[in-house]
Motif scaffolding. Structure first.
Motif, mmCIF file in Angstrom:
data_model
loop_
_atom_site.group_PDB
_atom_site.id
_atom_site.type_symbol
_atom_site.label_atom_id
_atom_site.label_comp_id
_atom_site.label_asym_id
_atom_site.label_seq_id
_atom_site.Cartn_x
_atom_site.Cartn_y
_atom_site.Cartn_z
ATOM 1 N N ASP A 1 -34.731 -58.521 2.402
ATOM 2 C CA ASP A 1 -35.401 -57.247 2.107
ATOM 3 C C ASP A 1 -34.706 -56.572 0.920
ATOM 4 N N PRO A 2 -35.434 -56.298 -0.171
ATOM 5 C CA PRO A 2 -34.797 -55.676 -1.340
ATOM 6 C C PRO A 2 -34.488 -54.203 -1.157
ATOM 7 N N THR A 3 -34.918 -53.593 -0.050
ATOM 8 C CA THR A 3 -34.644 -52.171 0.169
ATOM 9 C C THR A 3 -33.615 -51.915 1.258
ATOM 10 N N CYS A 4 -33.205 -52.960 1.979
ATOM 11 C CA CYS A 4 -32.272 -52.770 3.098
ATOM 12 C C CYS A 4 -31.450 -54.038 3.287
ATOM 13 N N ARG A 5 -30.133 -53.911 3.124
ATOM 14 C CA ARG A 5 -29.252 -55.070 3.226
ATOM 15 C C ARG A 5 -28.039 -54.733 4.103
ATOM 16 N N ARG A 6 -27.481 -55.738 4.732
ATOM 17 C CA ARG A 6 -26.273 -55.584 5.538
ATOM 18 C C ARG A 6 -25.245 -56.605 5.089
ATOM 19 N N GLU A 7 -24.051 -56.140 4.766
ATOM 20 C CA GLU A 7 -22.976 -57.035 4.362
ATOM 21 C C GLU A 7 -22.285 -57.607 5.599
ATOM 22 N N THR A 8 -21.484 -58.642 5.386
ATOM 23 C CA THR A 8 -20.825 -59.306 6.503
ATOM 24 C C THR A 8 -19.813 -58.401 7.200
ATOM 25 N N ASP A 9 -19.309 -57.382 6.500
ATOM 26 C CA ASP A 9 -18.349 -56.470 7.135
ATOM 27 C C ASP A 9 -19.028 -55.330 7.888
ATOM 28 N N GLY A 10 -20.366 -55.374 7.960
ATOM 29 C CA GLY A 10 -21.103 -54.347 8.693
ATOM 30 C C GLY A 10 -21.580 -53.181 7.856
ATOM 31 N N THR A 11 -21.286 -53.198 6.553
ATOM 32 C CA THR A 11 -21.761 -52.137 5.659
ATOM 33 C C THR A 11 -23.256 -52.293 5.411
ATOM 34 N N TRP A 12 -23.982 -51.186 5.496
ATOM 35 C CA TRP A 12 -25.421 -51.196 5.257
ATOM 36 C C TRP A 12 -25.729 -50.530 3.923
ATOM 37 N N TRP A 13 -26.686 -51.099 3.209
ATOM 38 C CA TRP A 13 -27.188 -50.529 1.959
ATOM 39 C C TRP A 13 -28.687 -50.317 2.105
ATOM 40 N N ARG A 14 -29.150 -49.193 1.630
ATOM 41 C CA ARG A 14 -30.573 -48.888 1.726
ATOM 42 C C ARG A 14 -31.012 -48.116 0.483
ATOM 43 N N THR A 15 -32.170 -48.457 -0.038
ATOM 44 C CA THR A 15 -32.755 -47.697 -1.139
ATOM 45 C C THR A 15 -33.977 -46.953 -0.619
ATOM 46 N N CYS A 16 -34.260 -45.819 -1.209
ATOM 47 C CA CYS A 16 -35.429 -45.051 -0.790
ATOM 48 C C CYS A 16 -35.921 -44.203 -1.961
ATOM 49 N N ARG A 17 -37.112 -43.710 -1.796
ATOM 50 C CA ARG A 17 -37.700 -42.828 -2.813
ATOM 51 C C ARG A 17 -37.964 -41.476 -2.175
ATOM 52 N N THR A 18 -37.445 -40.430 -2.784
ATOM 53 C CA THR A 18 -37.605 -39.070 -2.283
ATOM 54 C C THR A 18 -38.457 -38.270 -3.271
ATOM 55 N N PRO A 19 -38.885 -37.065 -2.891
ATOM 56 C CA PRO A 19 -39.612 -36.224 -3.852
ATOM 57 C C PRO A 19 -38.803 -35.900 -5.110
ATOM 58 N N HIS A 20 -37.469 -36.032 -5.015
ATOM 59 C CA HIS A 20 -36.602 -35.763 -6.166
ATOM 60 C C HIS A 20 -36.301 -37.018 -6.969
ATOM 61 N N GLY A 21 -36.737 -38.162 -6.505
ATOM 62 C CA GLY A 21 -36.469 -39.400 -7.213
ATOM 63 C C GLY A 21 -35.816 -40.437 -6.323
ATOM 64 N N PRO A 22 -35.438 -41.588 -6.895
ATOM 65 C CA PRO A 22 -34.862 -42.671 -6.103
ATOM 66 C C PRO A 22 -33.435 -42.375 -5.684
ATOM 67 N N ALA A 23 -32.994 -43.084 -4.653
ATOM 68 C CA ALA A 23 -31.630 -42.925 -4.162
ATOM 69 C C ALA A 23 -31.155 -44.233 -3.553
ATOM 70 N N THR A 24 -29.853 -44.432 -3.633
ATOM 71 C CA THR A 24 -29.190 -45.550 -2.969
ATOM 72 C C THR A 24 -28.247 -44.982 -1.919
ATOM 73 N N LEU A 25 -28.279 -45.569 -0.730
ATOM 74 C CA LEU A 25 -27.454 -45.101 0.382
ATOM 75 C C LEU A 25 -26.565 -46.228 0.882
ATOM 76 N N LYS A 26 -25.284 -45.934 1.026
ATOM 77 C CA LYS A 26 -24.326 -46.876 1.606
ATOM 78 C C LYS A 26 -23.814 -46.287 2.915
ATOM 79 N N ILE A 27 -23.905 -47.053 3.990
ATOM 80 C CA ILE A 27 -23.489 -46.588 5.310
ATOM 81 C C ILE A 27 -22.369 -47.478 5.821
ATOM 82 N N THR A 28 -21.255 -46.870 6.155
ATOM 83 C CA THR A 28 -20.111 -47.613 6.688
ATOM 84 C C THR A 28 -19.710 -47.039 8.037
ATOM 85 N N GLU A 29 -19.128 -47.883 8.866
ATOM 86 C CA GLU A 29 -18.656 -47.467 10.193
ATOM 87 C C GLU A 29 -17.220 -47.930 10.367
ATOM 88 N N HIS A 30 -16.349 -47.025 10.789
ATOM 89 C CA HIS A 30 -14.965 -47.398 11.058
ATOM 90 C C HIS A 30 -14.462 -46.606 12.259
#
Length: 234
Positions: free
Chosen positions: A21-50
């Protein structure tokens, strides 16, 4: 983060349309990446858990792009903070067993178009074919995400770009005319659909656009599948 028990991977996995999926990826260390489009424009989100000795499990988000602030503010809802598992009372033993097995799962909340487009592609077709169509269309018409997104990730096109996709490109992606038209109709009414998603369940239908003709036979499934990701209610 939402109250325990909580499972980040199970919660976000429902948003990923296959491993590529080009809009949602998960790395082997559990980090999540997500792209989205908002009314203000595009954004990239990185989610980590520790795990912190003082606070226990901690989930952190980093954002980039014109829509960064809006995306970061929406992170709790994306993680399922609006989903109240206590309010869900299973009335069948099979459902009760599933609830115990997936106790950490929460329903994430996204924007309407983030979910509606790929949900339409998944109608009346195999999952693999739908994922291929999603990857192909975004590879050609998606936008390069802001910030340090993973290689190959894309931001979903805005409505005006979807409307420019020629018929033969839909065909090459394996998307028939009915599904392509449904996505284009949704793009036309995108503002009203987003407004309806923020309203209460009794009030939302009045804000939805009227349908010019009967929907596809499985549109109820697509509507439920989209609403489960945009409303995040049990």
């Amino acid at each position: 983060m939402p109250p325990e028990p909580y499972d980040l991977a199970r919660t976000l996995r429902v948003l990923r349309r296959g491993a590529g999926d080009p809009t949602c990826r998960r790395e082997t260390d559990g980090t999540w990446w997500r792209t989205c489009r908002t009314p203000h424009g595009p954004a990239t989100l990185k989610i980590t858990e520790h795990v912190s000795p003082a606070d226990g499990a901690v989930i952190a988000g980093d954002t980039w792009g014109p829509g960064a602030d809006r995306t970061l503010n929406a992170l709790p809802a994306l993680l399922g903070a609006d989903d109240d598992p206590v309010a869900f009372v299973p009335r069948h033993q099979v459902v009760a067993r599933a609830l115990r097995k997936h106790a950490g799962l929460r329903l994430p909340r996204t924007g309407v178009m983030d979910s509606l487009g790929p949900n339409v592609l998944e109608q009346r077709i195999t999952t693999g074919s739908a994922h291929y169509a999603w990857r192909r269309l975004l590879a050609r018409y998606g936008e390069q995400p802001p910030g340090p997104a993973l290689h190959g990730m894309r931001v979903m096109p805005p409505p005006q770009v979807w409307r420019m996709v020629p018929s033969w490109e839909w065909h090459r992606a394996g998307v028939d005319g009915a599904r392509a038209e449904a996505i284009l109709r949704a793009c036309h009414h995108a503002p009203r659909l987003e407004e309806a998603a923020a309203m209460t369940v009794p009030d939302a239908p009045a804000r939805l656009p009227s349908r010019p003709r009967s929907p596809p036979s499985n549109s109820r499934w697509s509507t439920w599948n989209s609403s489960s990701r945009t409303r995040a209610t049990s």
